[in-house]
Design a protein around this motif. Structure first.
Motif, PDB file in Angstrom:
ATOM      1  N   GLU A 185       0.953  -1.242  -0.012  1.00  0.00           N
ATOM      2  CA  GLU A 185       0.013  -0.034   0.100  1.00  0.00           C
ATOM      3  C   GLU A 185       0.890   1.236  -0.138  1.00  0.00           C
ATOM      4  N   GLU A 186       2.241   1.169   0.088  1.00  0.00           N
ATOM      5  CA  GLU A 186       3.027   2.232   0.066  1.00  0.00           C
ATOM      6  C   GLU A 186       2.846   2.950  -1.268  1.00  0.00           C
ATOM      7  N   PRO A 187       2.446   4.363  -1.205  1.00  0.00           N
ATOM      8  CA  PRO A 187       2.237   5.206  -2.643  1.00  0.00           C
ATOM      9  C   PRO A 187       3.662   5.123  -3.464  1.00  0.00           C
ATOM     10  N   ARG A 188       4.459   5.502  -2.838  1.00  0.00           N
ATOM     11  CA  ARG A 188       5.830   5.432  -3.587  1.00  0.00           C
ATOM     12  C   ARG A 188       6.251   4.179  -4.268  1.00  0.00           C
ATOM     13  N   VAL A 189       5.889   3.166  -3.726  1.00  0.00           N
ATOM     14  CA  VAL A 189       6.201   1.808  -4.633  1.00  0.00           C
ATOM     15  C   VAL A 189       4.972   1.646  -5.471  1.00  0.00           C
ATOM     16  N   ARG A 190       3.706   1.954  -5.393  1.00  0.00           N
ATOM     17  CA  ARG A 190       2.812   1.808  -6.339  1.00  0.00           C
ATOM     18  C   ARG A 190       2.956   2.644  -7.271  1.00  0.00           C
ATOM     19  N   ALA A 191       3.344   3.819  -7.152  1.00  0.00           N
ATOM     20  CA  ALA A 191       3.718   4.934  -8.496  1.00  0.00           C
ATOM     21  C   ALA A 191       4.834   4.158  -9.093  1.00  0.00           C
ATOM     22  N   ALA A 192       5.947   3.879  -8.590  1.00  0.00           N
ATOM     23  CA  ALA A 192       6.912   3.457  -9.185  1.00  0.00           C
ATOM     24  C   ALA A 192       6.620   2.092  -9.975  1.00  0.00           C
ATOM     25  N   VAL A 193       5.733   1.303  -9.542  1.00  0.00           N
ATOM     26  CA  VAL A 193       5.448   0.203 -10.237  1.00  0.00           C
ATOM     27  C   VAL A 193       4.817   0.603 -11.790  1.00  0.00           C
ATOM     28  N   GLY A 194       3.829   1.678 -11.691  1.00  0.00           N
ATOM     29  CA  GLY A 194       3.488   2.005 -12.610  1.00  0.00           C
ATOM     30  C   GLY A 194       4.385   2.616 -13.820  1.00  0.00           C
ATOM     31  N   ILE A 195       5.213   3.436 -13.264  1.00  0.00           N
ATOM     32  CA  ILE A 195       6.586   3.779 -14.222  1.00  0.00           C
ATOM     33  C   ILE A 195       7.185   2.627 -14.855  1.00  0.00           C
ATOM     34  N   ALA A 196       7.726   1.647 -14.133  1.00  0.00           N
ATOM     35  CA  ALA A 196       8.446   0.589 -14.336  1.00  0.00           C
ATOM     36  C   ALA A 196       7.693  -0.158 -15.686  1.00  0.00           C
ATOM     37  N   LEU A 197       6.418  -0.473 -15.334  1.00  0.00           N
ATOM     38  CA  LEU A 197       5.573  -0.878 -16.541  1.00  0.00           C
ATOM     39  C   LEU A 197       5.409  -0.042 -17.706  1.00  0.00           C
ATOM     40  N   GLU A 198       5.103   1.211 -17.687  1.00  0.00           N
ATOM     41  CA  GLU A 198       5.033   2.051 -18.552  1.00  0.00           C
ATOM     42  C   GLU A 198       6.482   2.106 -19.602  1.00  0.00           C
ATOM     43  N   TRP A 199       7.513   2.007 -18.792  1.00  0.00           N
ATOM     44  CA  TRP A 199       8.926   2.069 -19.485  1.00  0.00           C
ATOM     45  C   TRP A 199       9.163   0.941 -20.108  1.00  0.00           C
ATOM     46  N   ARG A 200       8.909  -0.327 -19.420  1.00  0.00           N
ATOM     47  CA  ARG A 200       9.176  -1.542 -20.227  1.00  0.00           C
ATOM     48  C   ARG A 200       8.107  -1.987 -21.375  1.00  0.00           C
ATOM     49  N   ASP A 201       6.929  -1.519 -21.348  1.00  0.00           N
ATOM     50  CA  ASP A 201       5.971  -1.745 -22.284  1.00  0.00           C
ATOM     51  C   ASP A 201       5.541  -0.950 -23.557  1.00  0.00           C
ATOM     52  N   GLU A 202       5.708   0.599 -23.013  1.00  0.00           N
ATOM     53  CA  GLU A 202       5.436   1.551 -24.014  1.00  0.00           C
ATOM     54  C   GLU A 202       6.525   2.230 -24.284  1.00  0.00           C
ATOM     55  N   PHE A 203       7.476   2.779 -23.420  1.00  0.00           N
ATOM     56  CA  PHE A 203       8.627   3.609 -23.573  1.00  0.00           C
ATOM     57  C   PHE A 203       9.655   2.991 -24.402  1.00  0.00           C
ATOM     58  N   ALA A 204      10.095   2.150 -23.779  1.00  0.00           N
ATOM     59  CA  ALA A 204      11.518   1.501 -24.419  1.00  0.00           C
ATOM     60  C   ALA A 204      11.198   0.914 -25.649  1.00  0.00           C
ATOM     61  N   PRO A 205      10.225   0.530 -26.226  1.00  0.00           N
ATOM     62  CA  PRO A 205       9.924  -0.048 -27.688  1.00  0.00           C
ATOM     63  C   PRO A 205      10.160   1.092 -28.773  1.00  0.00           C
ATOM     64  N   LEU A 206       9.967   2.218 -27.897  1.00  0.00           N
ATOM     65  CA  LEU A 206      10.163   3.396 -28.883  1.00  0.00           C
ATOM     66  C   LEU A 206      11.476   4.060 -29.090  1.00  0.00           C
ATOM     67  N   VAL A 207      12.394   3.572 -28.196  1.00  0.00           N
ATOM     68  CA  VAL A 207      13.732   4.112 -28.278  1.00  0.00           C
ATOM     69  C   VAL A 207      14.656   3.121 -28.920  1.00  0.00           C
ATOM     70  N   LYS A 208      15.548   3.566 -29.764  1.00  0.00           N
ATOM     71  CA  LYS A 208      16.508   2.537 -30.559  1.00  0.00           C
ATOM     72  C   LYS A 208      17.629   2.658 -29.409  1.00  0.00           C
ATOM     73  N   ASP A 209      18.091   1.208 -29.034  1.00  0.00           N
ATOM     74  CA  ASP A 209      18.816   0.819 -28.075  1.00  0.00           C
ATOM     75  C   ASP A 209      18.657   1.415 -26.741  1.00  0.00           C
ATOM     76  N   CYS A 210      17.417   1.399 -26.466  1.00  0.00           N
ATOM     77  CA  CYS A 210      17.171   2.093 -25.077  1.00  0.00           C
ATOM     78  C   CYS A 210      17.821   1.640 -24.014  1.00  0.00           C
ATOM     79  N   PRO A 211      18.479   2.569 -23.187  1.00  0.00           N
ATOM     80  CA  PRO A 211      19.027   2.393 -22.013  1.00  0.00           C
ATOM     81  C   PRO A 211      18.224   1.485 -21.074  1.00  0.00           C
ATOM     82  N   GLU A 212      18.999   0.712 -20.166  1.00  0.00           N
ATOM     83  CA  GLU A 212      18.427   0.057 -18.999  1.00  0.00           C
ATOM     84  C   GLU A 212      18.060   0.888 -18.161  1.00  0.00           C
TER      85      GLU A 212
END
Length: 320
Positions: A185-212
């Motif tokens: 239930e920690e808000p910082r963790v829940r917000a970070a989960v959303g960003i990690a998923l967005e980066w993995r599934d939506e953001f990284a596929p749009l960037v050539k040789d996306c950094p880790e």
């Protein structure tokens, strides 16, 4: 015309009917003799037969298709969690034993679902739906707490290449209670989960040789620690030499306030990578600035104004 008489039944047909009559009579005799306990007795005999059915060893159960995200450290952790329930054998027809096995497997935090398929005479196909971790959680001093999946459900900590969120003291409590299998239930963790998923599934596929992605920083959640010029969410990504580069990212994915489109942030990072391959020489920047992104890169060119003021990419000291 009158119908002709049908021929007499064959001896084989007669024998089958005799057997059926004997079976029915035997069942009725059991009911008459045992009364209401007849069904119970028959049920006990069926259960006994199930318990005495061929036993199936469980220690050879494996994954039909290992998920691509299940690297060696995670595979070892999942196997360790499953091993107490897969170290014996069960009778192939014993429904109660299989039910207890299913309940036991579902008590393992990694397991979201369990399926069985009997393959006679001596096999049981076991299918497991596993929870995929997306983020590691550490306390304010870097001590490991747990992993979390996309629903923020807490899983045992494994030292693997997942992005991390630190519970820095400036953003709230420096730690949190951990209950494996429960939803965090920690808000910082829940917000970070959303960003990690967005980066993995939506953001990284749009960037050539996306950094880790190596860290999601939600310390400034709600802008309660730094002024609005600083983003609520920052990310650290790996430079070509492995050193982290800190970028201003956005607001949380479920924020009611306007966010920068994912495609825009990805375009900014593509432009940065064209000018600085593998982010060579950079320590910080901001992905939200679609036109002035070069002004926010650090280190800056000689004489260039710092748009962040005194902040040089590292968190300022906490307010007294």
């Amino acid at each position: 015309m009158t119908e002709r008489n049908q021929p007499n039944a064959s001896p084989a047909t007669t024998r089958r009917w005799v057997v059926r009559v004997v079976v029915v009579v035997a069942f009725l005799a059991t009911v008459v003799v045992q009364g209401p306990r007849a069904v119970e007795i028959l049920g006990q005999r069926v259960e006994q037969a199930a318990r005495n059915s061929p036993r199936v060893a469980l220690d050879a159960v494996g994954f039909a298709a290992q998920p691509e995200w299940l690297d060696r450290p995670l595979l070892l952790a999942v196997s360790l969690g499953l091993s107490p329930w897969l170290g014996s054998s069960v009778p192939i027809l014993d429904d109660d034993a299989l039910r207890r096995l299913r309940e036991g497997l579902l008590s393992v935090p990694w397991v979201a679902g369990v399926g069985f398929e009997r393959v006679f005479p001596d096999k049981i196909k076991l299918s497991l739906a596993l929870r995929r971790p997306v983020l590691a959680v550490r306390d304010g001093e870097g001590k490991p707490l747990c992993l979390v999946d996309q629903q923020a459900r807490m899983l045992p900590f494994v030292d693997t290449r997942l992005p991390v969120v630190h519970l820095y003291r400036e953003g709230g409590r420096p730690t949190m209670p951990v209950a494996l299998g429960a939803v965090c239930e920690e808000p910082r963790v829940r917000a970070a989960v959303g960003i990690a998923l967005e980066w993995r599934d939506e953001f990284a596929p749009l960037v050539k040789d996306c950094p880790e992605l190596v860290e999601v920083d939600t310390t400034n959640l709600g802008e309660r620690w730094l002024p609005p010029i600083h983003p609520e969410v920052r990310v650290k990504v790996a430079r070509g030499d492995g050193q982290p580069v800190l970028f201003g990212y956005d607001r949380p994915v479920d924020s009611a306030r306007m966010r920068v489109p994912t495609a825009t942030k990805a375009q900014v990072l593509n432009q940065i990578l064209q000018r600085h391959p593998k982010l060579a020489g950079l320590v910080a920047g901001d992905l939200r600035m679609s036109r002035r992104w070069a002004d926010y890169l650090q280190p800056r060119a000689a004489g260039q104004r710092d748009p962040f003021g005194p902040w040089n990419g590292e968190p300022p000291p906490p307010p007294k």
